[in-house]
Design a protein around this motif. Structure first.
Motif, PDB file in Angstrom:
ATOM      1  N   ASN A  91      24.272  38.093  38.351  1.00 39.96           N
ATOM      2  CA  ASN A  91      25.699  38.266  38.786  1.00 39.96           C
ATOM      3  C   ASN A  91      26.403  37.228  37.774  1.00 39.96           C
ATOM      4  N   PHE A  92      28.073  37.590  37.933  1.00 43.83           N
ATOM      5  CA  PHE A  92      28.813  37.015  37.301  1.00 43.83           C
ATOM      6  C   PHE A  92      28.576  35.664  36.923  1.00 43.83           C
ATOM      7  N   SER A  93      28.502  34.964  37.966  1.00 41.98           N
ATOM      8  CA  SER A  93      28.651  33.364  38.123  1.00 41.98           C
ATOM      9  C   SER A  93      26.931  32.955  37.713  1.00 41.98           C
ATOM     10  N   ASP A  94      25.986  33.819  37.381  1.00 43.26           N
ATOM     11  CA  ASP A  94      24.705  33.194  36.986  1.00 43.26           C
ATOM     12  C   ASP A  94      24.871  33.570  35.373  1.00 43.26           C
ATOM     13  N   VAL A  95      25.729  33.896  34.922  1.00 38.20           N
ATOM     14  CA  VAL A  95      25.952  34.044  33.344  1.00 38.20           C
ATOM     15  C   VAL A  95      27.124  33.068  32.920  1.00 38.20           C
ATOM     16  N   PHE A  96      28.217  33.346  33.703  1.00 40.25           N
ATOM     17  CA  PHE A  96      29.588  32.581  33.137  1.00 40.25           C
ATOM     18  C   PHE A  96      29.984  31.430  34.267  1.00 40.25           C
ATOM     19  N   ASP A  97      31.051  30.649  33.836  1.00 40.00           N
ATOM     20  CA  ASP A  97      31.478  29.805  34.592  1.00 40.00           C
ATOM     21  C   ASP A  97      32.635  30.265  35.314  1.00 40.00           C
ATOM     22  N   GLU A  98      32.253  30.860  36.586  1.00 39.75           N
ATOM     23  CA  GLU A  98      33.285  31.587  37.482  1.00 39.75           C
ATOM     24  C   GLU A  98      34.660  30.859  37.613  1.00 39.75           C
ATOM     25  N   GLU A  99      34.308  29.514  38.217  1.00 39.50           N
ATOM     26  CA  GLU A  99      35.466  28.729  38.537  1.00 39.50           C
ATOM     27  C   GLU A  99      36.521  28.446  37.393  1.00 39.50           C
ATOM     28  N   HIS A 100      35.851  28.097  36.188  1.00 33.94           N
ATOM     29  CA  HIS A 100      36.550  27.974  34.866  1.00 33.94           C
ATOM     30  C   HIS A 100      37.285  28.958  34.656  1.00 33.94           C
ATOM     31  N   PHE A 101      36.558  30.216  34.610  1.00 35.22           N
ATOM     32  CA  PHE A 101      37.307  31.482  34.223  1.00 35.22           C
ATOM     33  C   PHE A 101      38.522  31.882  35.069  1.00 35.22           C
ATOM     34  N   ILE A 102      38.371  31.615  36.356  1.00 35.88           N
ATOM     35  CA  ILE A 102      39.566  31.770  37.112  1.00 35.88           C
ATOM     36  C   ILE A 102      40.639  30.991  36.709  1.00 35.88           C
ATOM     37  N   ASP A 103      40.500  29.618  36.802  1.00 36.39           N
ATOM     38  CA  ASP A 103      41.317  28.560  36.722  1.00 36.39           C
ATOM     39  C   ASP A 103      42.000  28.711  35.297  1.00 36.39           C
ATOM     40  N   SER A 104      41.379  28.951  34.218  1.00 37.63           N
ATOM     41  CA  SER A 104      41.750  28.947  32.830  1.00 37.63           C
ATOM     42  C   SER A 104      42.913  30.196  32.847  1.00 37.63           C
ATOM     43  N   LEU A 105      42.657  31.225  33.505  1.00 39.20           N
ATOM     44  CA  LEU A 105      43.668  32.493  33.225  1.00 39.20           C
ATOM     45  C   LEU A 105      44.543  32.469  34.488  1.00 39.20           C
ATOM     46  N   ALA A 106      44.940  31.402  35.251  1.00 38.50           N
ATOM     47  CA  ALA A 106      45.676  31.232  36.338  1.00 38.50           C
ATOM     48  C   ALA A 106      47.219  31.705  35.921  1.00 38.50           C
ATOM     49  N   ASN A 107      47.414  31.306  34.801  1.00 39.24           N
ATOM     50  CA  ASN A 107      48.963  31.572  34.234  1.00 39.24           C
ATOM     51  C   ASN A 107      49.251  32.922  33.708  1.00 39.24           C
ATOM     52  N   ASP A 108      47.859  33.670  33.729  1.00 39.51           N
ATOM     53  CA  ASP A 108      47.995  34.959  32.990  1.00 39.51           C
ATOM     54  C   ASP A 108      47.886  35.948  34.210  1.00 39.51           C
ATOM     55  N   VAL A 109      46.797  35.856  34.831  1.00 46.27           N
ATOM     56  CA  VAL A 109      46.411  36.929  35.851  1.00 46.27           C
ATOM     57  C   VAL A 109      45.774  36.139  36.849  1.00 46.27           C
ATOM     58  N   LYS A 110      46.166  36.973  38.085  1.00 44.53           N
ATOM     59  CA  LYS A 110      45.606  36.534  39.295  1.00 44.53           C
ATOM     60  C   LYS A 110      44.120  36.913  39.576  1.00 44.53           C
ATOM     61  N   ILE A 111      43.037  36.074  39.502  1.00 44.48           N
ATOM     62  CA  ILE A 111      41.847  36.682  39.699  1.00 44.48           C
ATOM     63  C   ILE A 111      41.001  35.898  41.120  1.00 44.48           C
ATOM     64  N   VAL A 112      40.480  36.964  41.639  1.00 43.78           N
ATOM     65  CA  VAL A 112      39.908  36.542  42.910  1.00 43.78           C
ATOM     66  C   VAL A 112      38.253  36.719  42.927  1.00 43.78           C
ATOM     67  N   LYS A 113      37.432  36.127  43.873  1.00 42.63           N
ATOM     68  CA  LYS A 113      36.185  36.323  43.736  1.00 42.63           C
ATOM     69  C   LYS A 113      35.647  37.900  44.501  1.00 42.63           C
ATOM     70  N   ASN A 114      36.485  38.324  45.493  1.00 39.54           N
ATOM     71  CA  ASN A 114      36.162  39.397  46.317  1.00 39.54           C
ATOM     72  C   ASN A 114      37.252  40.032  46.783  1.00 39.54           C
ATOM     73  N   LEU A 115      37.185  41.327  47.237  1.00 42.22           N
ATOM     74  CA  LEU A 115      38.376  41.851  47.762  1.00 42.22           C
ATOM     75  C   LEU A 115      38.517  41.456  49.129  1.00 42.22           C
ATOM     76  N   PRO A 116      39.892  41.242  49.619  1.00 44.65           N
ATOM     77  CA  PRO A 116      40.180  40.684  50.990  1.00 44.65           C
ATOM     78  C   PRO A 116      39.394  41.722  52.145  1.00 44.65           C
ATOM     79  N   ASN A 117      38.929  41.111  52.844  1.00 45.15           N
ATOM     80  CA  ASN A 117      37.988  42.027  54.167  1.00 45.15           C
ATOM     81  C   ASN A 117      38.675  43.020  54.625  1.00 45.15           C
ATOM     82  N   GLU A 118      40.106  43.184  54.647  1.00 45.82           N
ATOM     83  CA  GLU A 118      40.871  44.292  54.973  1.00 45.82           C
ATOM     84  C   GLU A 118      40.729  45.512  54.079  1.00 45.82           C
ATOM     85  N   LEU A 119      40.338  45.405  52.923  1.00 42.64           N
ATOM     86  CA  LEU A 119      40.520  46.240  51.836  1.00 42.64           C
ATOM     87  C   LEU A 119      38.998  46.639  51.381  1.00 42.64           C
ATOM     88  N   VAL A 120      37.779  46.053  52.059  1.00 41.47           N
ATOM     89  CA  VAL A 120      36.423  46.601  51.627  1.00 41.47           C
ATOM     90  C   VAL A 120      36.282  47.788  51.910  1.00 41.47           C
TER      91      VAL A 120
END
Length: 546
Positions: free
Chosen positions: A184-213
């Motif tokens: 999975n993504f987190s097995d290969v890449f540092d997921e938290e760093h990826f999200i935090d580093s791009l916070a000023n560029d793009v909103k990134i979430v780990k999963n779709l909200p439950n209501e949209l699954v």
């Protein structure tokens, strides 16, 4: 009278003991120690070479402290033996004499990095760049291909999400391709760093909200090499009907050129700053780098001579009839490989085949690399195994790999995970003194581009079309190895050492998709978009800061 004398002797003995202890304490801490740690740096940090450490000691240490350098060398040898797995210790001891090779007369010819010509990374957004606006919907991404194809695709999709004002859901890695990797993504890449580093560029979430699954989603294969208009018009209009869009592929979905500067810089921030490997990969990757460095300056050779590569390309030079037939059957039975009928002789003559291990050996010898040069083989399983590696090994016995450098226990978490194993090769290749590719595939282009961005050592790209003609002359007996061949090969590659240059555009006369396909890819050469030329005074300041 006896009692005062006894007291004086006791005090004198204590004073002498204290003095000896103080002298020993000072001597102990006056000797430089190198304590290896797997947690000191991320792989993007420049690892100081063993040779540069020793050379720095020699240049800045008075002659009266020459014995300190000797002690330092012994400490390094001791550390190397402790750090390396048991099966490697003898090799490291035996090759300790290589460590002076950077200081000999061949350093300039073989190892000196090309000039960066004043170019340094510049990925900071322009003053007009803004924080992400309100999201219009969610972008799901299914990446495809091997590690480096997925890497570039992920970075493109970060830029696409920015263009679309979309929230990016952490991409799903390819689990169905040739490599059958379940990571999975987190097995290969540092997921938290990826999200935090791009916070000023793009909103990134780990999963779709439950209501949209379970919400109906649009599944779309974006058109390859598309520009801003395609995404702002054709794709953006889909948000009117869907809250979730799924990109079924991620490779080459964004144009290489003619994009706004802030989008290009975002691609570089995503690729070279945000998309960091997971901590456990970086830790072992750094260990492999340290163990290669203990052998002296080293070459990382991306030897693209695996079964899938040869089957896909139709390249059969120096293979047996049975091997050639096996590869043909694989190509015939792989449904998503469109080209089935390939002329291997024509393919090779046009420079479309990877160099064979034998040809790589001839190439390295002609460039002048001595037989005791440490070489890290960055690849999967070599087709035919030792039967095809024998001639290269006879020229260069110090062929190392992650399997040789690391113990079984250290590699155990990565086994059966091709992407994670490839990530280790990527790290060692980025940090090598010289990187050489036998074929310009996804990894070779990614490593070359990353090294250009960071300003690392030589990245030699063999001129395969010209080399094939020379190798054929050797086979025909009209030319022999020696000074003449060496001069020809060195002259062919004077300008193929990875120094900064502007990215190449499309080949003249090509049209349509072929035009885009013929361009040099953005991630092979991020200049001029993400590298800026500095004034000489600024170069000096940067050099001092480093």
């Amino acid at each position: 009278m006896q009692k005062p004398k006894l007291i004086s002797l006791v005090l004198l003995r204590k004073l002498l003991t204290a003095a000896i202890f103080s002298i020993a304490f000072v001597a102990l801490f006056s000797v430089p120690h190198i304590v290896p740690s797997s947690k000191d740096h991320k792989f993007n940090d420049k690892f100081p070479t063993r040779e540069s450490n020793l050379r720095s000691q020699e240049e800045h240490t008075p002659r009266s402290q020459a014995n300190t350098t000797v002690i330092l060398t012994k400490n390094l040898q001791s550390w190397t033996q402790e750090l390396a797995p048991p099966h490697l210790s003898k090799t490291l001891l035996h090759t300790s004499k290589l460590n002076g090779s950077k200081r000999d007369s061949n350093y300039e010819k073989l190892w000196k990095p090309p000039s960066n010509r004043g170019f340094l990374p510049c990925t900071k957004p322009t003053p007009n760049y803004t924080a992400p606006v309100e999201s219009r919907g969610y972008l799901l991404v299914h990446t495809n291909g091997g590690l480096n194809q997925m890497r570039s695709g992920i970075c493109d999709m970060v830029a696409v999400a920015r263009i679309l004002n979309a929230t990016l859901v952490i991409p799903e890695l390819d689990k169905r391709s040739f490599w059958q990797d379940t990571s999975n993504f987190s097995d290969v890449f540092d997921e938290e760093h990826f999200i935090d580093s791009l916070a000023n560029d793009v909103k990134i979430v780990k999963n779709l909200p439950n209501e949209l699954v379970n919400e109906t989603r649009m599944v779309k294969q974006f058109i390859s090499w598309s520009g801003m208009d395609y995404y702002e018009n054709e794709i953006a209009s889909l948000w009117e009907e869907y809250q979730v869009i799924r990109a079924s592929k991620s490779d080459s979905r964004l144009a290489n050129n003619h994009l706004p500067p802030d989008i290009q810089k975002l691609r570089c921030r995503a690729c070279y700053e945000a998309l960091r490997f997971s901590p456990h990969i970086e830790q072992i990757g750094k260990l492999l780098v340290e163990r290669m460095r203990s052998l002296g300056p080293y070459i990382a050779l991306h030897l693209r001579y695996e079964k899938d590569m040869l089957a896909f390309s139709g390249c059969t030079h120096d293979l047996s009839l049975d091997e050639a037939e096996e590869l043909r059957i694989i190509r015939e039975n792989t449904s998503y490989w469109k080209v089935k009928d390939i002329d291997p002789v024509e393919q090779r003559s046009r420079g479309f085949c990877p160099l064979t291990p034998k040809e790589v050996g001839i190439f390295l010898t002609a460039l002048g690399y001595p037989s005791n040069t440490p070489i890290y083989i960055a690849s999967g399983e070599i087709y035919g195994g030792e039967s095809h590696m024998a001639e290269l090994r006879s020229r260069y016995p110090l062929l190392m790999s992650k399997e040789k450098l690391a113990s079984v226990e250290e590699l155990e978490p990565f086994l059966n995970h091709a992407s994670q194993m490839a990530a280790l090769d990527y790290i060692v290749s980025i940090e090598s003194d010289v990187f050489i590719q036998s074929y310009s595939g996804n990894m070779a282009r990614a490593v070359e581009g990353h090294r250009r961005f960071l300003g690392r050592g030589r990245s030699i790209s063999p001129d395969r079309k010209a080399l094939v003609r020379l190798f054929d002359k050797l086979d025909q007996g009209t030319m022999t190895e020696g000074k003449k061949l060496s001069y020809r090969i060195i002259d062919l590659h004077r300008r193929r050492l990875g120094s900064p240059r502007k990215r190449k555009g499309p080949i003249s006369g090509t049209k349509g998709m072929d035009r885009f396909r013929s361009e040099e890819t953005f991630y092979a050469n991020p200049l001029p978009d993400c590298l800026c030329r500095t004034e000489p005074s600024l170069q000096n300041i940067s050099h001092i800061a480093q």
